[in-house]
Each structure stands twice: as structure tokens, then as C-alpha cells.
Scaffold this motif. Structure first.
Motif, PDB file in Angstrom:
ATOM      1  N   ALA A  48      -3.035   1.779  -2.881  1.00  0.00           N
ATOM      2  CA  ALA A  48      -1.619   2.231  -2.468  1.00  0.00           C
ATOM      3  C   ALA A  48      -0.731   1.883  -3.739  1.00  0.00           C
ATOM      4  O   ALA A  48       0.282   2.740  -4.071  1.00  0.00           O
ATOM      5  CB  ALA A  48      -0.866   1.185  -1.426  1.00  0.00           C
ATOM      6  N   ARG A  49      -0.978   0.923  -4.493  1.00  0.00           N
ATOM      7  CA  ARG A  49      -0.345   0.802  -5.874  1.00  0.00           C
ATOM      8  C   ARG A  49      -0.507   1.739  -6.761  1.00  0.00           C
ATOM      9  O   ARG A  49       0.768   2.181  -7.299  1.00  0.00           O
ATOM     10  CB  ARG A  49      -0.671  -0.429  -6.355  1.00  0.00           C
ATOM     11  N   ARG A  50      -1.607   2.365  -6.904  1.00  0.00           N
ATOM     12  CA  ARG A  50      -1.554   3.558  -7.886  1.00  0.00           C
ATOM     13  C   ARG A  50      -0.675   4.507  -7.338  1.00  0.00           C
ATOM     14  O   ARG A  50      -0.016   5.207  -8.432  1.00  0.00           O
ATOM     15  CB  ARG A  50      -2.992   3.887  -8.063  1.00  0.00           C
ATOM     16  N   ILE A  51      -0.383   4.863  -6.094  1.00  0.00           N
ATOM     17  CA  ILE A  51       0.308   5.987  -5.958  1.00  0.00           C
ATOM     18  C   ILE A  51       1.847   5.586  -5.734  1.00  0.00           C
ATOM     19  O   ILE A  51       2.732   6.356  -6.231  1.00  0.00           O
ATOM     20  CB  ILE A  51       0.208   6.360  -4.303  1.00  0.00           C
ATOM     21  N   ARG A  52       2.206   4.350  -5.614  1.00  0.00           N
ATOM     22  CA  ARG A  52       3.501   3.796  -5.809  1.00  0.00           C
ATOM     23  C   ARG A  52       3.856   4.075  -7.227  1.00  0.00           C
ATOM     24  O   ARG A  52       5.089   4.307  -7.810  1.00  0.00           O
ATOM     25  CB  ARG A  52       3.707   2.467  -5.346  1.00  0.00           C
ATOM     26  N   LEU A  53       2.805   3.632  -8.088  1.00  0.00           N
ATOM     27  CA  LEU A  53       3.278   3.757  -9.458  1.00  0.00           C
ATOM     28  C   LEU A  53       3.581   5.391  -9.987  1.00  0.00           C
ATOM     29  O   LEU A  53       4.284   5.582 -10.714  1.00  0.00           O
ATOM     30  CB  LEU A  53       2.174   3.203 -10.491  1.00  0.00           C
ATOM     31  N   LEU A  54       2.592   6.176  -9.528  1.00  0.00           N
ATOM     32  CA  LEU A  54       2.954   7.549  -9.499  1.00  0.00           C
ATOM     33  C   LEU A  54       4.299   8.045  -9.227  1.00  0.00           C
ATOM     34  O   LEU A  54       4.840   8.633  -9.792  1.00  0.00           O
ATOM     35  CB  LEU A  54       1.865   8.211  -8.833  1.00  0.00           C
ATOM     36  N   LEU A  55       4.659   7.361  -8.129  1.00  0.00           N
ATOM     37  CA  LEU A  55       6.221   7.938  -7.547  1.00  0.00           C
ATOM     38  C   LEU A  55       7.110   7.163  -7.833  1.00  0.00           C
ATOM     39  O   LEU A  55       8.369   7.151  -7.460  1.00  0.00           O
ATOM     40  CB  LEU A  55       5.739   7.764  -6.050  1.00  0.00           C
ATOM     41  N   ALA A  56       6.964   6.166  -8.913  1.00  0.00           N
ATOM     42  CA  ALA A  56       7.981   5.056  -9.251  1.00  0.00           C
ATOM     43  C   ALA A  56       9.323   5.637  -9.695  1.00  0.00           C
ATOM     44  O   ALA A  56      10.330   5.053  -9.212  1.00  0.00           O
ATOM     45  CB  ALA A  56       7.358   4.316 -10.613  1.00  0.00           C
ATOM     46  N   THR A  57       9.337   6.970 -10.040  1.00  0.00           N
ATOM     47  CA  THR A  57      10.485   7.396 -10.630  1.00  0.00           C
ATOM     48  C   THR A  57      11.049   8.717  -9.637  1.00  0.00           C
ATOM     49  O   THR A  57      12.022   9.346 -10.047  1.00  0.00           O
ATOM     50  CB  THR A  57      10.599   8.238 -11.973  1.00  0.00           C
ATOM     51  N   THR A  58      10.199   8.801  -8.349  1.00  0.00           N
ATOM     52  CA  THR A  58      10.589   9.632  -7.499  1.00  0.00           C
ATOM     53  C   THR A  58      11.158   8.987  -6.066  1.00  0.00           C
ATOM     54  O   THR A  58      10.405   8.110  -5.663  1.00  0.00           O
ATOM     55  CB  THR A  58       9.294  10.637  -7.215  1.00  0.00           C
ATOM     56  N   ALA A  59      11.840   9.658  -5.579  1.00  0.00           N
ATOM     57  CA  ALA A  59      12.581   9.300  -4.259  1.00  0.00           C
ATOM     58  C   ALA A  59      11.448   9.282  -3.253  1.00  0.00           C
ATOM     59  O   ALA A  59      10.903  10.093  -2.962  1.00  0.00           O
ATOM     60  CB  ALA A  59      13.902   9.889  -3.809  1.00  0.00           C
ATOM     61  N   HIS A  60      11.252   8.041  -2.776  1.00  0.00           N
ATOM     62  CA  HIS A  60      10.216   7.934  -1.532  1.00  0.00           C
ATOM     63  C   HIS A  60      10.654   6.487  -0.930  1.00  0.00           C
ATOM     64  O   HIS A  60      11.269   5.589  -1.335  1.00  0.00           O
ATOM     65  CB  HIS A  60       8.875   7.806  -1.978  1.00  0.00           C
ATOM     66  N   GLU A  61       9.942   6.410   0.262  1.00  0.00           N
ATOM     67  CA  GLU A  61      10.050   5.132   1.016  1.00  0.00           C
ATOM     68  C   GLU A  61       8.675   4.584   1.203  1.00  0.00           C
ATOM     69  O   GLU A  61       7.656   5.152   1.562  1.00  0.00           O
ATOM     70  CB  GLU A  61      10.666   5.451   2.543  1.00  0.00           C
ATOM     71  N   PHE A  62       8.594   3.177   0.838  1.00  0.00           N
ATOM     72  CA  PHE A  62       7.264   2.563   1.057  1.00  0.00           C
ATOM     73  C   PHE A  62       7.497   1.693   2.311  1.00  0.00           C
ATOM     74  O   PHE A  62       8.243   0.835   2.549  1.00  0.00           O
ATOM     75  CB  PHE A  62       7.053   1.790  -0.174  1.00  0.00           C
ATOM     76  N   ILE A  63       6.319   1.946   3.129  1.00  0.00           N
ATOM     77  CA  ILE A  63       6.172   1.243   4.385  1.00  0.00           C
ATOM     78  C   ILE A  63       4.954   0.373   4.136  1.00  0.00           C
ATOM     79  O   ILE A  63       4.033   0.661   4.129  1.00  0.00           O
ATOM     80  CB  ILE A  63       6.217   2.283   5.516  1.00  0.00           C
ATOM     81  N   ASN A  64       5.357  -1.078   4.123  1.00  0.00           N
ATOM     82  CA  ASN A  64       4.400  -1.921   3.790  1.00  0.00           C
ATOM     83  C   ASN A  64       3.924  -2.391   5.009  1.00  0.00           C
ATOM     84  O   ASN A  64       4.381  -2.953   6.158  1.00  0.00           O
ATOM     85  CB  ASN A  64       4.892  -3.164   3.089  1.00  0.00           C
ATOM     86  N   LEU A  65       2.282  -2.096   5.277  1.00  0.00           N
ATOM     87  CA  LEU A  65       1.633  -2.510   6.411  1.00  0.00           C
ATOM     88  C   LEU A  65       0.674  -3.714   6.301  1.00  0.00           C
ATOM     89  O   LEU A  65       0.098  -3.769   5.216  1.00  0.00           O
ATOM     90  CB  LEU A  65       0.691  -1.458   7.048  1.00  0.00           C
ATOM     91  N   ASN A  66       0.692  -4.442   7.273  1.00  0.00           N
ATOM     92  CA  ASN A  66      -0.538  -5.507   7.414  1.00  0.00           C
ATOM     93  C   ASN A  66      -1.528  -4.963   8.253  1.00  0.00           C
ATOM     94  O   ASN A  66      -1.109  -5.043   9.416  1.00  0.00           O
ATOM     95  CB  ASN A  66       0.116  -6.817   7.818  1.00  0.00           C
ATOM     96  N   ILE A  67      -2.501  -4.323   7.408  1.00  0.00           N
ATOM     97  CA  ILE A  67      -3.443  -3.481   8.549  1.00  0.00           C
ATOM     98  C   ILE A  67      -4.224  -4.408   9.264  1.00  0.00           C
ATOM     99  O   ILE A  67      -4.954  -3.760  10.092  1.00  0.00           O
ATOM    100  CB  ILE A  67      -4.422  -2.602   7.376  1.00  0.00           C
ATOM    101  N   PHE A  68      -4.061  -5.743   9.297  1.00  0.00           N
ATOM    102  CA  PHE A  68      -4.977  -6.557  10.222  1.00  0.00           C
ATOM    103  C   PHE A  68      -4.053  -7.045  11.177  1.00  0.00           C
ATOM    104  O   PHE A  68      -4.578  -7.896  12.302  1.00  0.00           O
ATOM    105  CB  PHE A  68      -5.639  -7.637   9.552  1.00  0.00           C
ATOM    106  N   SER A  69      -2.750  -6.916  11.340  1.00  0.00           N
ATOM    107  CA  SER A  69      -1.844  -7.024  12.467  1.00  0.00           C
ATOM    108  C   SER A  69      -2.084  -6.165  13.480  1.00  0.00           C
ATOM    109  O   SER A  69      -1.969  -4.960  13.220  1.00  0.00           O
ATOM    110  CB  SER A  69      -0.336  -7.406  11.895  1.00  0.00           C
ATOM    111  N   PRO A  70      -1.850  -6.454  14.877  1.00  0.00           N
ATOM    112  CA  PRO A  70      -2.051  -5.627  15.995  1.00  0.00           C
ATOM    113  C   PRO A  70      -1.011  -4.423  15.809  1.00  0.00           C
ATOM    114  O   PRO A  70      -1.297  -3.179  15.881  1.00  0.00           O
ATOM    115  CB  PRO A  70      -1.839  -6.390  17.211  1.00  0.00           C
ATOM    116  N   ASP A  71       0.350  -4.721  15.679  1.00  0.00           N
ATOM    117  CA  ASP A  71       1.642  -3.883  15.783  1.00  0.00           C
ATOM    118  C   ASP A  71       1.051  -2.662  14.470  1.00  0.00           C
ATOM    119  O   ASP A  71       1.324  -1.552  14.447  1.00  0.00           O
ATOM    120  CB  ASP A  71       2.785  -4.263  15.523  1.00  0.00           C
TER     121      ASP A  71
END
Length: 191
Positions: free
Chosen positions: A12-35
Motif C-alpha cells: 500500500a505504501r508504494r501506491i501511496r508514494l506514487l499518489l503523493a502529489t495526486t488527490a486521493h483518499e487513503f482508507i487505513n484498514l486493520n485487515i485483522f479486525s472483524p469490521d
């Protein structure tokens, strides 16, 4: 664009770096939490991050997301040589993720077990190649492959998965790029 991932994921970080200067929303998931696992399953049947939602497109896997973004933003496509470099970076990432998951599942990954040994061998041979490429200046430009390498090496340091003293050029790559756009915001230590 909405990018789903976790603060600690090197993919995910490499994509965040690629999009660092592009408008986007990052949704941080804890993939081990049930929700968050439910959110993940509702969007991506592979149950993996990252994933990108843009307009009516849902894109799985960092490699596919990178190609999608490159097309959308008219970025340079990767050469075959860069694709091979990315394959080597991914080999280290994949093997270390598997070893980390095994360790968190209660397995002793220092045991002389074929699966563990194969992963460690892949990590060692791949890091050797990446070290040589870094020493040759092949990651001097801040591009997607360098972003992926940066994300890998910093994640290895964060997780303390491999002793990197024998890889000074890889460590220097992290030092050289620590001030790039998006690096501080995507630091896995913030997770």
C-alpha cells in the motif's frame, strides 16, 4: 480515488508514494479486525490490500493499481528491466510477509523446514541482487521501482525482519529518499 490499505503495508505504501502529489483518499484498514475484514471482503474477494476504487473501477493488487494509475495520469510505463526489478522486490516482500505471518501464527521460522528455508534463500539471493543494483546507482531516480524498494527496505527496518548491515547501498537508498513527498505520511511506524 480511494486507496484502501494499511499504514504498515509496504504494498500500500508504494501506491501511496506514487499518489503523493495526486488527490486521493487513503482508507487505513486493520485487515485483522472483524469490521475492516468485512469491508475488505465486500470490495476485494482476494482479501488482500491494497485496492483502489476510482469512479466505477475497483482495482486489486499493487502491480495492477500502478498500471492503472500510470495510464490515468499519463506516467511512464515500466521497462522490462524495471518490471524484473519489481519482481525481485516483490519476491523479498512476499517471502518476508509469509515468514512474518508464520511467526505470528506460532511457528518457529528458525526451524530447519523446507518452506522457511526456501523463503530465506529467496530473500538472501534477491537482496544481494538489489544491493548490487543500488550500488550501481540504479535506484537514484525517484520512480515507482525506487518507491517499491524504499517501501520494502523501510518496512524490513520497521519490522526488524532481516539484518541489513551487509546491504549499505539499500540502506543509503532509504536515507537518500527520506524527504520525498509522501514518505513521512506513509511511515509504517505511524500505524
Amino acid at each position: 480515488m480511494k486507496l484502501y490499505g494499511s499504514q504498515t503495508s509496504p504494498y500500500a505504501r508504494r501506491i501511496r508514494l506514487l499518489l503523493a502529489t495526486t488527490a486521493h483518499e487513503f482508507i487505513n484498514l486493520n485487515i485483522f479486525s472483524p469490521d475492516d475484514r468485512e469491508t475488505l471482503a465486500a470490495i476485494n474477494p482476494t482479501l488482500r490490500i491494497p485496492m483502489l476504487v476510482d469512479d466505477n473501477q475497483t482495482i486489486f493488487d499493487s502491480a495492477v493499481i500502478q498500471r492503472y494509475i500510470a495510464g490515468k495520469l499519463a506516467l511512464s510505463t515500466l521497462s522490462w528491466y524495471q518490471e524484473n526489478q519489481l519482481t525481485v522486490i516483490n519476491a523479498v516482500n512476499d517471502s518476508l510477509v509469509m515468514l512474518l505471518q508464520c511467526s505470528r501464527s506460532g511457528f518457529d521460522t528458525s526451524d530447519d523446514i523446507l518452506f522457511f528455508n526456501l523463503q530465506k534463500e529467496r530473500v538472501a539471493t534477491s537482496l544481494y541482487v538489489l544491493e548490487q543494483q543500488a550500488a550501481n546507482g540504479e535506484f537514484a531516480n525517484w520512480n515507482y521501482v525506487t518507491m517499491a524498494l524504499y517501501s520494502l527496505v523501510d518496512w524490513v527496518l520497521f519490522r526488524e525482519l532481516v539484518e541489513l548491515d551487509d546491504y549499505p547501498a539499500l540502506l543509503q537508498c532509504v536515507v537518500n529518499n527520506a524527504q520525498q513527498a509522501g514518505v513521512k505520511q506513509s511511515d509504517p511506524r505511524l500505524g
